[in-house]
Design a protein around this motif. Structure first.
Motif, PDB file in Angstrom:
ATOM      1  N   PHE A   1     -15.483 -13.909  81.061  1.00 55.87           N
ATOM      2  CA  PHE A   1     -14.637 -13.099  81.945  1.00 55.87           C
ATOM      3  C   PHE A   1     -13.236 -13.686  82.069  1.00 55.87           C
ATOM      4  O   PHE A   1     -12.246 -12.981  81.939  1.00 55.87           O
ATOM      5  N   VAL A   2     -13.176 -14.998  82.331  1.00 59.97           N
ATOM      6  CA  VAL A   2     -11.863 -15.585  82.559  1.00 59.97           C
ATOM      7  C   VAL A   2     -11.148 -15.860  81.222  1.00 59.97           C
ATOM      8  O   VAL A   2      -9.928 -15.815  81.137  1.00 59.97           O
ATOM      9  N   TYR A   3     -11.919 -16.087  80.153  1.00 66.69           N
ATOM     10  CA  TYR A   3     -11.285 -16.307  78.851  1.00 66.69           C
ATOM     11  C   TYR A   3     -10.573 -15.053  78.367  1.00 66.69           C
ATOM     12  O   TYR A   3      -9.530 -15.142  77.705  1.00 66.69           O
ATOM     13  N   VAL A   4     -11.124 -13.885  78.695  1.00 67.64           N
ATOM     14  CA  VAL A   4     -10.429 -12.640  78.324  1.00 67.64           C
ATOM     15  C   VAL A   4      -9.051 -12.620  78.980  1.00 67.64           C
ATOM     16  O   VAL A   4      -8.050 -12.254  78.355  1.00 67.64           O
ATOM     17  N   VAL A   5      -8.987 -13.067  80.247  1.00 69.85           N
ATOM     18  CA  VAL A   5      -7.691 -13.117  80.934  1.00 69.85           C
ATOM     19  C   VAL A   5      -6.750 -14.093  80.215  1.00 69.85           C
ATOM     20  O   VAL A   5      -5.580 -13.805  80.012  1.00 69.85           O
ATOM     21  N   LEU A   6      -7.281 -15.252  79.797  1.00 76.10           N
ATOM     22  CA  LEU A   6      -6.443 -16.250  79.133  1.00 76.10           C
ATOM     23  C   LEU A   6      -5.840 -15.730  77.832  1.00 76.10           C
ATOM     24  O   LEU A   6      -4.700 -16.044  77.501  1.00 76.10           O
ATOM     25  N   VAL A   7      -6.615 -14.948  77.058  1.00 76.91           N
ATOM     26  CA  VAL A   7      -6.116 -14.510  75.752  1.00 76.91           C
ATOM     27  C   VAL A   7      -5.292 -13.223  75.857  1.00 76.91           C
ATOM     28  O   VAL A   7      -4.681 -12.801  74.875  1.00 76.91           O
ATOM     29  N   LEU A   8      -5.264 -12.625  77.062  1.00 79.96           N
ATOM     30  CA  LEU A   8      -4.588 -11.341  77.255  1.00 79.96           C
ATOM     31  C   LEU A   8      -3.144 -11.305  76.718  1.00 79.96           C
ATOM     32  O   LEU A   8      -2.800 -10.375  75.975  1.00 79.96           O
ATOM     33  N   PRO A   9      -2.282 -12.273  77.066  1.00 80.11           N
ATOM     34  CA  PRO A   9      -0.883 -12.163  76.627  1.00 80.11           C
ATOM     35  C   PRO A   9      -0.747 -12.114  75.102  1.00 80.11           C
ATOM     36  O   PRO A   9      -0.018 -11.281  74.577  1.00 80.11           O
ATOM     37  N   PHE A  10      -1.470 -12.988  74.415  1.00 79.70           N
ATOM     38  CA  PHE A  10      -1.351 -13.069  72.950  1.00 79.70           C
ATOM     39  C   PHE A  10      -1.950 -11.832  72.299  1.00 79.70           C
ATOM     40  O   PHE A  10      -1.343 -11.212  71.428  1.00 79.70           O
ATOM     41  N   SER A  11      -3.155 -11.435  72.763  1.00 79.37           N
ATOM     42  CA  SER A  11      -3.824 -10.282  72.176  1.00 79.37           C
ATOM     43  C   SER A  11      -3.012  -9.017  72.414  1.00 79.37           C
ATOM     44  O   SER A  11      -2.856  -8.186  71.526  1.00 79.37           O
ATOM     45  N   TYR A  12      -2.499  -8.866  73.636  1.00 81.91           N
ATOM     46  CA  TYR A  12      -1.751  -7.648  73.956  1.00 81.91           C
ATOM     47  C   TYR A  12      -0.557  -7.487  73.020  1.00 81.91           C
ATOM     48  O   TYR A  12      -0.338  -6.425  72.462  1.00 81.91           O
ATOM     49  N   ARG A  13       0.210  -8.558  72.842  1.00 75.82           N
ATOM     50  CA  ARG A  13       1.403  -8.477  72.010  1.00 75.82           C
ATOM     51  C   ARG A  13       1.062  -8.023  70.609  1.00 75.82           C
ATOM     52  O   ARG A  13       1.711  -7.163  70.036  1.00 75.82           O
ATOM     53  N   VAL A  14       0.012  -8.649  70.029  1.00 79.27           N
ATOM     54  CA  VAL A  14      -0.347  -8.330  68.649  1.00 79.27           C
ATOM     55  C   VAL A  14      -0.838  -6.893  68.527  1.00 79.27           C
ATOM     56  O   VAL A  14      -0.426  -6.154  67.638  1.00 79.27           O
TER      57      VAL A  14
END
Lengths: 282, 278
Positions: A158-171
């Motif tokens: 759950f919290v790891y999804v939040v951590l990767v959000l900025p990088f994943s969103y941009r790509v």
């Protein structure tokens, strides 16, 4: 960012050698010397710790060297289970991230352009909340999560999804921006496709490269995560390495080096996928 | 109806990002009984907390400057080579890993190198008679943290600054040359002004990166709390004194404020940088 590069190389490579030979004769040699002066010491700075890890992890009693610590990786149950936990977490995080982001970003681009700034802001917000701060605020949420789902390290997803959000969103957002999304979806909808079908069979295949890039980044991030796991009292790879460090430094360093090499291989894979994508459209 | 499509995302982010952030921000301004109070925040301006803050700022500034200088040099060395060469591919991939892969593994890399029984430490002692730690073990203190942090700050600078260097058009150099300008004049009068916003922006990003880093320091420094993130760890894992429960949250809040200011400045500089580089 990736668009025009495919067209440029010819004029660029034609201009460069001319510039070097025709203009000031000494400039080329000076540049070369300066490059070596920069690359050599920095190369030593970056490679030395990696080589030192190799030496340290193969040290054995009596000043000899051997692979004892490396062999022990497979024979340390706590370590292998932590590796499995981290790999499972990586897979779950990638799946949840794709499931959450791809439909949302597609939908916002197509139907709710007014919400685009808000979604972008929310996705980039984790960059402003350091993990050590996030853990303080999320501890009460995790009291509920473990109460509802049990005390398993896999809830870290759950919290790891939040951590990767900025990088994943941009790509992913860049990937969607590079295709003609409205036309593609209208065509599919016009032929009677439902929204899930549009996303799975039209959008996803068209942004494969972006999805692969986002997933690799997420995997690298999850495999290296320490802060949240250690402070929420879950055992993942990094937490286990840290614990091992107090008992068996050679083993801990062997695993660290293996993890770094694995990440290098992963990133090299991304750079090759990126290169493949450049050539495809032409 | 259309808004239903973003509901799952908003709900998820609300629970796992917005709510935790609010817990920290609201908690920073409450006393132990839940009454509004500024005591936690004012407590940060003195004693150990102020010291931790100064050290955190020193560490972030020092490693940002080291990263800016050495990272931009490395980026230049890479960009002046072949655009599709092996050197560039290797350096960018390696930088991608090293910039991300801080944490525990990085701490162990340096323990293996210049720890008490590290390779370099022993080599210097056995062959050159130099004792790295004759003035105390600095690896687990601020100087050590600066050295170790540089290992991920320099690669991050390369990743952030390389696109800016690539944006310099060869025509600009040719224009300077055809007007009789020297290489120095090109760098001084054309390249430097164009690159300055990107350079400073990258520096801010590096600062924020070092300021919010935790794992490397946590693995390296097991006792004591020289910097703010470790101070927060202390509050998080130990039973805390009565009346001080929310100081950890106040520390967290202050970190958010610093990072937010730095990132806002970064966004401003980035907008300015994009004027010439596209």
């Amino acid at each position: 960012m990736t668009g025009p590069t495919g067209m440029d190389p010819a004029p660029l490579s034609a201009a460069k050698p001319r510039e070097r030979t025709a203009s000031r004769p000494g400039a080329g040699r000076h540049t070369a010397a300066l490059r070596v002066a920069v690359l050599l010491p920095l190369g030593v700075f970056f490679l030395l710790p990696l080589l030192a890890m190799l030496e340290f992890s193969t040290r054995e009693a009596g000043g000899r060297h051997g692979l004892q610590a490396w062999r022990a990786i497979g024979h340390t149950p706590a370590l292998t289970s932590a590796i499995i936990t981290s790999l499972t977490l990586a897979g779950l995080t990638v799946a949840a991230m794709l499931l959450l982001l791809v439909p949302t970003v597609t939908w916002v681009r197509l139907r709710l352009p007014g919400l685009r700034r808000l979604v972008e802001f929310l996705c980039l917000l984790p960059l402003m909340i350091p993990a050590i701060v996030l853990v303080v605020g999320i501890a009460p949420v995790y009291a509920w999560v473990t109460y509802l789902l049990g005390d398993t390290p896999l809830t870290l997803t759950f919290v790891y999804v939040v951590l990767v959000l900025p990088f994943s969103y941009r790509v992913i957002d860049a990937g969607l921006g590079a295709i003609d999304l409205p036309t593609l979806t209208e065509a599919a909808r016009g032929l009677g496709a439902s929204w899930p079908t549009v996303i799975l069979r039209v959008v996803v295949p068209n942004i494969r490269g972006a999805l692969a890039g986002a997933s690799f980044l997420a995997v690298a991030l999850v495999l290296g995560e320490f802060t949240l796991a250690s402070l929420l009292n879950f055992d993942n790879l990094q937490v286990e390495i840290n614990l091992l460090g107090e008992v068996d430094a050679a083993l801990a360093i062997a695993v660290s080096l293996a993890a770094i090499l694995f990440a290098v291989a992963l990133l090299l894979a991304i750079s090759f996928i990126g290169r493949h994508r450049h050539r495809n459209p032409r | 109806m259309d808004y239903l499509g973003v509901l799952p995302f908003l709900a998820y982010v609300g629970v796992f990002l917005i709510y935790p952030t609010l817990v920290v921000i609201v908690g920073a301004f409450q006393d132990d009984a839940g009454q509004p109070s500024t005591a936690n925040v004012t407590a940060l301006t003195e004693g150990v907390y102020l010291k931790a803050f100064t050290r955190s700022l020193e560490l972030s500034a020092a490693t940002a400057v080291i990263g800016m200088v050495l990272g931009s040099l490395l980026a230049w060395a890479v960009s002046s080579g072949r655009p599709d060469g092996a050197l560039r591919r290797t350096v960018t991939s390696l930088c991608g890993v090293l910039a991300q892969f801080g944490g525990v593994t990085l701490a162990f890399a340096f323990i293996a190198t210049i720890g008490l029984t590290g390779v370099v430490t022993q080599f210097l002692k056995d062959h050159l008679g130099i004792d790295l730690y004759s003035h105390g073990v600095w690896l687990f203190d601020l100087p050590g943290l600066i050295l170790v942090y540089s290992y991920f700050q320099i690669p991050l600078m390369v990743i952030v600054f390389l696109p800016a260097l690539d944006g310099l058009r060869p025509q600009w150099r040719e224009a300077v040359q055809s007007l009789g300008g020297s290489s120095w004049q090109y760098w001084r009068r054309v390249a430097a002004p164009v690159l300055t916003p990107s350079f400073l922006g990258a520096g801010l990003l590096l600062f924020a990166n070092a300021f919010s880093a935790y794992a490397t320091a946590a693995a390296l420094v097991s006792q004591g709390s020289p910097i703010v993130p470790l101070e927060i760890r202390g509050f998080f894992i130990s039973e805390v004194l009565l009346g001080r429960e929310n100081i950890g949250k106040a520390l967290g809040f202050s970190m958010i404020v610093v990072v937010a200011i730095v990132m806002a400045l970064y966004a401003l500089l980035l907008r300015r940088a994009s004027r010439w580089l596209r």
